[in-house]
Design a protein around this motif. Structure first.
Motif, PDB file in Angstrom:
ATOM      1  N   TYR A 165     -41.645  -6.496 -23.030  1.00 42.77           N
ATOM      2  CA  TYR A 165     -40.400  -5.922 -23.547  1.00 42.77           C
ATOM      3  C   TYR A 165     -40.357  -4.421 -23.276  1.00 42.77           C
ATOM      4  CZ  TYR A 165     -39.720 -10.327 -26.076  1.00 42.77           C
ATOM      5  OH  TYR A 165     -39.556 -11.641 -26.407  1.00 42.77           O
ATOM      6  N   ILE A 166     -41.453  -3.739 -23.531  1.00 42.72           N
ATOM      7  CA  ILE A 166     -41.508  -2.292 -23.289  1.00 42.72           C
ATOM      8  C   ILE A 166     -41.359  -2.005 -21.797  1.00 42.72           C
ATOM      9  CG2 ILE A 166     -43.033  -0.277 -23.383  1.00 42.72           C
ATOM     10  CD1 ILE A 166     -44.126  -1.461 -26.025  1.00 42.72           C
ATOM     11  N   LEU A 167     -42.022  -2.808 -20.960  1.00 35.73           N
ATOM     12  CA  LEU A 167     -41.945  -2.623 -19.513  1.00 35.73           C
ATOM     13  C   LEU A 167     -40.512  -2.803 -19.012  1.00 35.73           C
ATOM     14  CD1 LEU A 167     -43.576  -2.190 -16.891  1.00 35.73           C
ATOM     15  CD2 LEU A 167     -43.816  -4.672 -16.770  1.00 35.73           C
ATOM     16  N   VAL A 168     -39.816  -3.854 -19.459  1.00 33.69           N
ATOM     17  CA  VAL A 168     -38.433  -4.108 -19.044  1.00 33.69           C
ATOM     18  C   VAL A 168     -37.519  -2.997 -19.537  1.00 33.69           C
ATOM     19  CG1 VAL A 168     -36.464  -5.667 -19.380  1.00 33.69           C
ATOM     20  CG2 VAL A 168     -38.708  -6.594 -18.812  1.00 33.69           C
ATOM     21  N   LEU A 169     -37.701  -2.571 -20.777  1.00 32.80           N
ATOM     22  CA  LEU A 169     -36.889  -1.478 -21.319  1.00 32.80           C
ATOM     23  C   LEU A 169     -37.094  -0.198 -20.510  1.00 32.80           C
ATOM     24  CD1 LEU A 169     -34.960  -0.550 -23.586  1.00 32.80           C
ATOM     25  CD2 LEU A 169     -36.986   0.091 -24.891  1.00 32.80           C
ATOM     26  N   GLY A 170     -38.348   0.112 -20.184  1.00 31.75           N
ATOM     27  CA  GLY A 170     -38.637   1.295 -19.364  1.00 31.75           C
ATOM     28  C   GLY A 170     -38.010   1.199 -17.993  1.00 31.75           C
ATOM     29  N   LEU A 171     -38.038  -0.007 -17.418  1.00 34.88           N
ATOM     30  CA  LEU A 171     -37.426  -0.216 -16.106  1.00 34.88           C
ATOM     31  C   LEU A 171     -35.921  -0.002 -16.151  1.00 34.88           C
ATOM     32  CD1 LEU A 171     -38.128  -1.090 -13.217  1.00 34.88           C
ATOM     33  CD2 LEU A 171     -37.747  -3.445 -13.917  1.00 34.88           C
ATOM     34  N   ILE A 172     -35.273  -0.517 -17.191  1.00 32.47           N
ATOM     35  CA  ILE A 172     -33.821  -0.347 -17.343  1.00 32.47           C
ATOM     36  C   ILE A 172     -33.470   1.137 -17.497  1.00 32.47           C
ATOM     37  CG2 ILE A 172     -31.883  -0.786 -18.911  1.00 32.47           C
ATOM     38  CD1 ILE A 172     -33.133  -3.587 -19.390  1.00 32.47           C
ATOM     39  N   VAL A 173     -34.246   1.847 -18.311  1.00 32.87           N
ATOM     40  CA  VAL A 173     -33.997   3.288 -18.507  1.00 32.87           C
ATOM     41  C   VAL A 173     -34.193   4.035 -17.195  1.00 32.87           C
ATOM     42  CG1 VAL A 173     -34.868   5.369 -19.656  1.00 32.87           C
ATOM     43  CG2 VAL A 173     -34.514   3.274 -20.966  1.00 32.87           C
ATOM     44  N   ALA A 174     -35.248   3.677 -16.435  1.00 29.71           N
ATOM     45  CA  ALA A 174     -35.514   4.349 -15.162  1.00 29.71           C
ATOM     46  C   ALA A 174     -34.376   4.102 -14.168  1.00 29.71           C
ATOM     47  CB  ALA A 174     -36.842   3.854 -14.585  1.00 29.71           C
ATOM     48  N   ILE A 175     -33.866   2.875 -14.110  1.00 34.20           N
ATOM     49  CA  ILE A 175     -32.743   2.560 -13.198  1.00 34.20           C
ATOM     50  C   ILE A 175     -31.492   3.332 -13.627  1.00 34.20           C
ATOM     51  CG2 ILE A 175     -31.153   0.715 -12.512  1.00 34.20           C
ATOM     52  CD1 ILE A 175     -33.585  -1.184 -12.540  1.00 34.20           C
ATOM     53  N   GLN A 181     -28.540  10.095 -11.674  1.00 36.12           N
ATOM     54  CA  GLN A 181     -28.909  11.181 -10.776  1.00 36.12           C
ATOM     55  C   GLN A 181     -28.214  11.016  -9.419  1.00 36.12           C
ATOM     56  OE1 GLN A 181     -33.151  11.393 -10.371  1.00 36.12           O
ATOM     57  NE2 GLN A 181     -33.198  13.579 -10.685  1.00 36.12           N
ATOM     58  N   PHE A 182     -28.167   9.788  -8.914  1.00 35.94           N
ATOM     59  CA  PHE A 182     -27.512   9.525  -7.635  1.00 35.94           C
ATOM     60  C   PHE A 182     -26.025   9.875  -7.702  1.00 35.94           C
ATOM     61  CE2 PHE A 182     -25.100   6.570  -4.947  1.00 35.94           C
ATOM     62  CZ  PHE A 182     -25.578   6.936  -3.705  1.00 35.94           C
ATOM     63  N   CYS A 183     -25.354   9.431  -8.758  1.00 36.93           N
ATOM     64  CA  CYS A 183     -23.919   9.720  -8.916  1.00 36.93           C
ATOM     65  C   CYS A 183     -23.688  11.227  -9.059  1.00 36.93           C
ATOM     66  CB  CYS A 183     -23.355   8.983 -10.127  1.00 36.93           C
ATOM     67  SG  CYS A 183     -23.313   7.195  -9.908  1.00 36.93           S
ATOM     68  N   TYR A 184     -24.511  11.887  -9.833  1.00 38.06           N
ATOM     69  CA  TYR A 184     -24.366  13.328 -10.050  1.00 38.06           C
ATOM     70  C   TYR A 184     -24.555  14.077  -8.734  1.00 38.06           C
ATOM     71  CZ  TYR A 184     -25.171  18.028 -11.760  1.00 38.06           C
ATOM     72  OH  TYR A 184     -25.110  19.374 -11.969  1.00 38.06           O
ATOM     73  N   ARG A 185     -25.591  13.698  -7.976  1.00 41.47           N
ATOM     74  CA  ARG A 185     -25.862  14.396  -6.717  1.00 41.47           C
ATOM     75  C   ARG A 185     -24.738  14.122  -5.705  1.00 41.47           C
ATOM     76  NH1 ARG A 185     -31.677  14.476  -4.695  1.00 41.47           N
ATOM     77  NH2 ARG A 185     -31.628  16.333  -5.964  1.00 41.47           N
ATOM     78  N   THR A 186     -24.230  12.889  -5.655  1.00 42.54           N
ATOM     79  CA  THR A 186     -23.126  12.558  -4.752  1.00 42.54           C
ATOM     80  C   THR A 186     -21.889  13.381  -5.108  1.00 42.54           C
ATOM     81  OG1 THR A 186     -23.976  10.319  -4.534  1.00 42.54           O
ATOM     82  CG2 THR A 186     -21.718  10.665  -3.847  1.00 42.54           C
ATOM     83  N   HIS A 187     -21.570  13.441  -6.402  1.00 44.45           N
ATOM     84  CA  HIS A 187     -20.430  14.222  -6.864  1.00 44.45           C
ATOM     85  C   HIS A 187     -20.637  15.705  -6.547  1.00 44.45           C
ATOM     86  CE1 HIS A 187     -17.005  15.381  -9.280  1.00 44.45           C
ATOM     87  NE2 HIS A 187     -17.793  16.207  -9.986  1.00 44.45           N
ATOM     88  N   SER A 188     -21.841  16.180  -6.750  1.00 44.56           N
ATOM     89  CA  SER A 188     -22.150  17.584  -6.496  1.00 44.56           C
ATOM     90  C   SER A 188     -22.039  17.903  -5.004  1.00 44.56           C
ATOM     91  CB  SER A 188     -23.558  17.892  -6.997  1.00 44.56           C
ATOM     92  OG  SER A 188     -23.909  19.210  -6.732  1.00 44.56           O
ATOM     93  N   ASP A 189     -22.530  17.001  -4.132  1.00 43.74           N
ATOM     94  CA  ASP A 189     -22.439  17.219  -2.685  1.00 43.74           C
ATOM     95  C   ASP A 189     -20.993  17.224  -2.213  1.00 43.74           C
ATOM     96  OD1 ASP A 189     -25.160  17.382  -2.549  1.00 43.74           O
ATOM     97  OD2 ASP A 189     -25.476  15.334  -1.756  1.00 43.74           O
ATOM     98  N   GLN A 190     -20.161  16.330  -2.786  1.00 44.68           N
ATOM     99  CA  GLN A 190     -18.739  16.295  -2.416  1.00 44.68           C
ATOM    100  C   GLN A 190     -18.037  17.577  -2.853  1.00 44.68           C
ATOM    101  OE1 GLN A 190     -17.158  12.776  -4.217  1.00 44.68           O
ATOM    102  NE2 GLN A 190     -17.890  11.407  -2.550  1.00 44.68           N
ATOM    103  N   ALA A 191     -18.378  18.077  -4.017  1.00 46.66           N
ATOM    104  CA  ALA A 191     -17.761  19.319  -4.494  1.00 46.66           C
ATOM    105  C   ALA A 191     -18.171  20.490  -3.588  1.00 46.66           C
ATOM    106  CB  ALA A 191     -18.172  19.574  -5.941  1.00 46.66           C
TER     107      ALA A 191
END
Length: 198
Positions: A165-175, A181-191
């Motif tokens: 349960y802890i491993l799955v929860l950690g995986l979900i948080v990491a994803i 981070q991916f969305c933020y960086r994409t938005h930042s690069d477009q700006a």
């Protein structure tokens, strides 16, 4: 059932739970003569509290039952197993055996019965007769085998489900963090690209 003590090292490392042996018995002799630093330390602890030595097994077992978990009796494993299988089913073996001893039948040196007795014991063992006799005379009144199998059970999914349960929860948080981070960086690069074009 969890126990605070599961090894001789655990027992020697604490002073809250007292432990003792049958006075002048084979276990007493084992601790007294041991050259192991662990067992010597345990002997010094017991020897400094001579009230932990008992005159009979019954006295020691009664002290274990009356101590509310604050006294452990170190006895030979056959006696320990036998007592644990008897009502009122309120004692248990904790941890491994401290020492391994074999039992035998004493005979005069060069006895002609030696080979015949050895052959008979092997035959009784192979045929399962010794096990049948043990079951006949050491009747299990407490479900000892069930308790032993519970304590010695292999790890199952139920035993370690919390880790998954802890491993799955950690995986979900990491994803989720990586996606953010991916969305933020994409938005930042477009700006940034819009600023450079203007």
């Amino acid at each position: 059932m969890s126990t605070p003590i599961s090894t001789p090292e655990d027992l020697a490392a604490q002073t809250e739970i007292e432990y003792g042996v049958l006075s002048h018995g084979s276990t007493w002799d084992f601790f007294k003569r041991s050259h192991s630093s662990l067992y010597s330390k345990m002997w010094q602890f017991m020897n400094s509290r001579t009230h932990v030595f008992v005159d009979t097994y019954d006295e020691g077992i009664q002290r274990v039952r009356n101590s509310n978990g604050k006294f452990a009796l170190l006895i030979e494993s056959p006696k320990n197993d036998f007592v644990n299988m008897r009502k009122p089913c309120d004692t248990m073996k904790v941890g491994r055996n401290l020492d391994v001893k074999g039992y035998g039948i004493a005979m005069p040196l060069g006895s002609p019965l030696r080979n015949r007795i050895n052959a008979a014991i092997v035959q009784l063992t192979d045929s399962g007769e010794l096990t049948r006799l043990e079951n006949k005379w050491w009747v299990d009144e407490c479900g000892y085998e069930a308790k032993e199998s519970f304590r010695n059970a292999e790890l199952t999914l139920n035993n370690i489900a919390g880790i998954f349960y802890i491993l799955v929860l950690g995986l979900i948080v990491a994803i989720a963090v990586a996606l953010f981070q991916f969305c933020y960086r994409t938005h930042s690069d477009q700006a940034n690209s819009k600023v450079i074009r203007s």
